[in-house]
Every structure is written in structure tokens, then in C-alpha cells.
Motif scaffolding. Structure first.
Motif, PDB file in Angstrom:
ATOM      1  N   TYR A 100       0.818  -1.222   0.000  1.00  0.00           N
ATOM      2  CA  TYR A 100       0.000   0.000   0.000  1.00  0.00           C
ATOM      3  C   TYR A 100       0.849   1.268   0.000  1.00  0.00           C
ATOM      4  CZ  TYR A 100      -4.002  -2.846   1.490  1.00  0.00           C
ATOM      5  OH  TYR A 100      -5.000  -3.779   1.573  1.00  0.00           O
ATOM      6  N   HIS A 101       0.275   2.282  -0.608  1.00  0.00           N
ATOM      7  CA  HIS A 101       0.736   3.642  -0.383  1.00  0.00           C
ATOM      8  C   HIS A 101      -0.042   4.111   0.849  1.00  0.00           C
ATOM      9  CE1 HIS A 101       2.998   4.181  -4.135  1.00  0.00           C
ATOM     10  NE2 HIS A 101       2.112   3.334  -4.630  1.00  0.00           N
ATOM     11  N   VAL A 102       0.676   4.488   1.889  1.00  0.00           N
ATOM     12  CA  VAL A 102       0.027   4.798   3.167  1.00  0.00           C
ATOM     13  C   VAL A 102       0.035   6.302   3.427  1.00  0.00           C
ATOM     14  CG1 VAL A 102       0.187   4.478   5.677  1.00  0.00           C
ATOM     15  CG2 VAL A 102       0.637   2.547   4.141  1.00  0.00           C
ATOM     16  N   ILE A 103      -1.112   6.816   3.842  1.00  0.00           N
ATOM     17  CA  ILE A 103      -1.172   8.196   4.349  1.00  0.00           C
ATOM     18  C   ILE A 103      -1.603   8.122   5.806  1.00  0.00           C
ATOM     19  CG2 ILE A 103      -2.169  10.508   4.126  1.00  0.00           C
ATOM     20  CD1 ILE A 103      -2.873   9.904   1.243  1.00  0.00           C
ATOM     21  N   ILE A 104      -0.750   8.626   6.686  1.00  0.00           N
ATOM     22  CA  ILE A 104      -1.126   8.725   8.098  1.00  0.00           C
ATOM     23  C   ILE A 104      -1.984   9.971   8.259  1.00  0.00           C
ATOM     24  CG2 ILE A 104      -0.305   8.993  10.469  1.00  0.00           C
ATOM     25  CD1 ILE A 104       2.330   7.713   9.667  1.00  0.00           C
ATOM     26  N   ARG A 113       6.410  13.964  18.925  1.00  0.00           N
ATOM     27  CA  ARG A 113       6.940  12.696  19.448  1.00  0.00           C
ATOM     28  C   ARG A 113       6.081  11.493  19.079  1.00  0.00           C
ATOM     29  NH1 ARG A 113       7.121  14.281  24.897  1.00  0.00           N
ATOM     30  NH2 ARG A 113       8.879  15.607  25.421  1.00  0.00           N
ATOM     31  N   THR A 114       4.758  11.639  19.245  1.00  0.00           N
ATOM     32  CA  THR A 114       3.850  10.521  18.975  1.00  0.00           C
ATOM     33  C   THR A 114       4.006  10.070  17.530  1.00  0.00           C
ATOM     34  OG1 THR A 114       2.268  11.711  20.347  1.00  0.00           O
ATOM     35  CG2 THR A 114       1.439   9.763  19.216  1.00  0.00           C
ATOM     36  N   LEU A 115       3.855  11.016  16.647  1.00  0.00           N
ATOM     37  CA  LEU A 115       3.826  10.692  15.237  1.00  0.00           C
ATOM     38  C   LEU A 115       5.169  10.205  14.727  1.00  0.00           C
ATOM     39  CD1 LEU A 115       1.848  10.504  13.098  1.00  0.00           C
ATOM     40  CD2 LEU A 115       2.293  12.846  12.428  1.00  0.00           C
ATOM     41  N   ARG A 123       7.213   2.814   8.695  1.00  0.00           N
ATOM     42  CA  ARG A 123       8.242   2.806   7.652  1.00  0.00           C
ATOM     43  C   ARG A 123       9.007   1.478   7.657  1.00  0.00           C
ATOM     44  NH1 ARG A 123      10.075   7.821   8.842  1.00  0.00           N
ATOM     45  NH2 ARG A 123       8.499   8.901   7.624  1.00  0.00           N
ATOM     46  N   ALA A 124       9.203   0.926   8.852  1.00  0.00           N
ATOM     47  CA  ALA A 124       9.915  -0.348   8.993  1.00  0.00           C
ATOM     48  C   ALA A 124       9.143  -1.508   8.360  1.00  0.00           C
ATOM     49  CB  ALA A 124      10.175  -0.630  10.470  1.00  0.00           C
ATOM     50  N   ARG A 125       7.853  -1.303   8.108  1.00  0.00           N
ATOM     51  CA  ARG A 125       7.043  -2.361   7.479  1.00  0.00           C
ATOM     52  C   ARG A 125       7.007  -2.233   5.956  1.00  0.00           C
ATOM     53  NH1 ARG A 125       1.796  -1.995  11.525  1.00  0.00           N
ATOM     54  NH2 ARG A 125       3.005  -1.745  13.446  1.00  0.00           N
ATOM     55  N   ASN A 126       7.862  -1.352   5.437  1.00  0.00           N
ATOM     56  CA  ASN A 126       8.047  -1.188   3.987  1.00  0.00           C
ATOM     57  C   ASN A 126       6.806  -0.932   3.142  1.00  0.00           C
ATOM     58  OD1 ASN A 126      10.896  -1.482   3.951  1.00  0.00           O
ATOM     59  ND2 ASN A 126      10.555  -3.665   4.405  1.00  0.00           N
ATOM     60  N   PRO A 127       6.041   0.093   3.456  1.00  0.00           N
ATOM     61  CA  PRO A 127       4.938   0.443   2.567  1.00  0.00           C
ATOM     62  C   PRO A 127       5.501   0.955   1.238  1.00  0.00           C
ATOM     63  CG  PRO A 127       5.290   2.178   4.178  1.00  0.00           C
ATOM     64  CD  PRO A 127       6.208   1.051   4.562  1.00  0.00           C
ATOM     65  N   LEU A 128       4.682   0.984   0.187  1.00  0.00           N
ATOM     66  CA  LEU A 128       5.145   1.490  -1.114  1.00  0.00           C
ATOM     67  C   LEU A 128       5.554   2.949  -0.980  1.00  0.00           C
ATOM     68  CD1 LEU A 128       2.424  -0.212  -3.352  1.00  0.00           C
ATOM     69  CD2 LEU A 128       4.828  -0.909  -3.075  1.00  0.00           C
ATOM     70  N   SER A 129       4.818   3.695  -0.146  1.00  0.00           N
ATOM     71  CA  SER A 129       5.214   5.059   0.206  1.00  0.00           C
ATOM     72  C   SER A 129       4.515   5.409   1.507  1.00  0.00           C
ATOM     73  CB  SER A 129       4.831   6.055  -0.902  1.00  0.00           C
ATOM     74  OG  SER A 129       3.430   6.198  -0.963  1.00  0.00           O
ATOM     75  N   LEU A 130       5.005   6.432   2.171  1.00  0.00           N
ATOM     76  CA  LEU A 130       4.400   6.848   3.441  1.00  0.00           C
ATOM     77  C   LEU A 130       4.371   8.365   3.509  1.00  0.00           C
ATOM     78  CD1 LEU A 130       3.359   5.805   6.270  1.00  0.00           C
ATOM     79  CD2 LEU A 130       5.654   6.297   7.093  1.00  0.00           C
ATOM     80  N   LYS A 131       3.170   8.910   3.699  1.00  0.00           N
ATOM     81  CA  LYS A 131       3.057  10.353   3.861  1.00  0.00           C
ATOM     82  C   LYS A 131       2.271  10.679   5.115  1.00  0.00           C
ATOM     83  CE  LYS A 131       3.962  12.267  -0.632  1.00  0.00           C
ATOM     84  NZ  LYS A 131       3.555  13.159  -1.706  1.00  0.00           N
TER      85      LYS A 131
END
Ligand code: IMP
Ligand code: MG
Length: 185
Positions: A100-104, A113-115, A123-131
Motif C-alpha cells: 500500500y501507499h500509506v497516508i497517516i 513525538r507521537t507521530l 516505515r519499517a514495514r516497507n509500505p510502497l510510500s508513506l506520507k
């Protein structure tokens, strides 16, 4: 403070900071931006509970391309207006995010700190992208190096309530974003 008393509850609301209409308009634009950027891509919107639940619900309806929804909950804030030092993931996603391309989708970035911890774990779970998309950003309070990719409103260092955000678990159901007024001594 007993917020079940109507007067104490009302006195806690100092003023409206961002109106329902302003929120709606900003979300409409964010939805259109997501539609344009993620067209044809497997998209997962990850909401960070509890604060982002209303934002996610409205944002998801402003997105018209296919997407999936996931929830996470991180604990870092207690019943006062300061962030604590530690962050713990108390509810995790059920999806494997590597496809997945992930959007938080976050309610507010304060110290960050939380985020930053949540983002690091994802990120350690290797999504296709993370925003990172946040409704509110309080840059003056930042303690870690973290930037949102999309931020709908930048606000001053004031404690805000409503539209999902709480003080001592109250006020999440206000339809607008208000400034919290601490009890006068
Ligand atoms: P951070 O780790 O300091 O960035 O803060 C994370 C969490 O603190 C947010 O997701 C909110 O739940 C909470 N928080 C920070 N600032 C406010 C505020 O002004 N009003 C309500 N909650 C807040
Ligand atoms: Mg909170």
C-alpha cells in the motif's frame, strides 16, 4: 473540574478558532489532492485514534478514488495539557502494509513525538510510500524533527479542542475547533 456540569463545560470553551465551514473547505481541497496523487494506486488511510476519528471520517468522504481505511492508537497524552515523554502503540493495524501507499491521518502535530514513533514503525514495514497528513500543526512546540507532507492549518501554541480533539476526554464532539480556556483560579 466536572465537565458534566453545563457551566464548567461551557466555560472551558474560550472561542472558535476554526469554523466548520473552514474545516470543510480545507478537507475538500485535501481530498482533491489525494485523488490526483493516488489515482490508480493501492491507498491506505491510517487514522490515529482517538483524536483523528472525525477528521478521517470527513476526509475519507472527500476522497473519491478507491481506498482502504485502518486505525492505530498511540498513547502519549494524559489528562493535562502537556505531552508526556513516552509513546506506546496500544492498537495496531490489521493489514500488511507492504502493498500500500500509506497516508497517516493525524489530528494535530504538537511536539511531534507521537507521530515520529508511529511513522518510524510504519516505515519499517516497507509500505510502497508513506506520507503524513495532519489537520493541525503547532510548529512552535516541535521537539523532534518531523514535518507533515500536508498540513491543513498551522496554529499558534494554544490548547485546542473539538472536531475530535479533547481536553480530559471531553469536547471531541464539538463540530468546530475551539481554544480551551483553563479554569480561572
Ligand atoms: P505530540 O506527540 O506532542 O505531537 O502530540 C500528540 C497528541 O497530543 C495529539 O495527537 C493530540 O492527541 C494531543 N494534543 C497535542 N496538542 C493538543 C491540543 O492542543 N489539543 C488537544 N490535544 C492535543
Ligand atoms: Mg488527545
Amino acid at each position: 473540574m466536572n465537565f458534566l456540569q453545563e457551566e464548567a463545560y461551557q466555560n472551558g470553551i474560550d472561542r472558535v478558532l476554526i469554523s466548520e465551514q473552514e474545516i470543510k473547505e480545507a478537507i475538500r481541497k485535501a481530498g482533491a489532492q489525494i485523488d490526483a496523487e493516488y489515482q490508480g494506486k493501492p491507498l491506505l488511510l491510517v487514522s490515529i485514534l482517538k483524536g483523528a476519528f472525525i477528521f478521517l471520517a470527513d476526509l475519507a468522504r472527500a476522497v473519491s478514488i478507491p481506498c482502504e481505511i485502518g486505525f492505530m492508537q498511540a498513547q502519549s497524552y494524559f489528562e493535562n495539557t502537556e505531552s508526556s515523554g513516552t509513546v506506546e502503540i496500544i492498537l495496531d493495524l490489521t493489514q500488511d502494509i507492504s502493498n500500500y501507499h500509506v497516508i497517516i491521518v493525524e489530528d494535530i502535530i504538537d511536539t511531534g513525538r507521537t507521530l515520529s514513533l508511529v511513522a518510524e514503525q510504519l516505515r519499517a514495514r516497507n509500505p510502497l510510500s508513506l506520507k503524513i497528513l495532519t489537520l493541525l500543526d503547532k510548529p512552535e512546540r516541535r521537539e523532534v524533527n518531523l514535518k507533515a507532507d500536508i498540513s491543513l492549518f498551522t496554529i499558534r501554541d494554544e490548547f485546542v479542542i473539538g472536531y475530535g480533539l479533547d481536553f480530559a476526554e471531553y469536547y471531541r464532539n464539538l463540530p468546530y475547533i475551539g481554544v480551551y480556556q483553563p479554569e480561572k483560579k
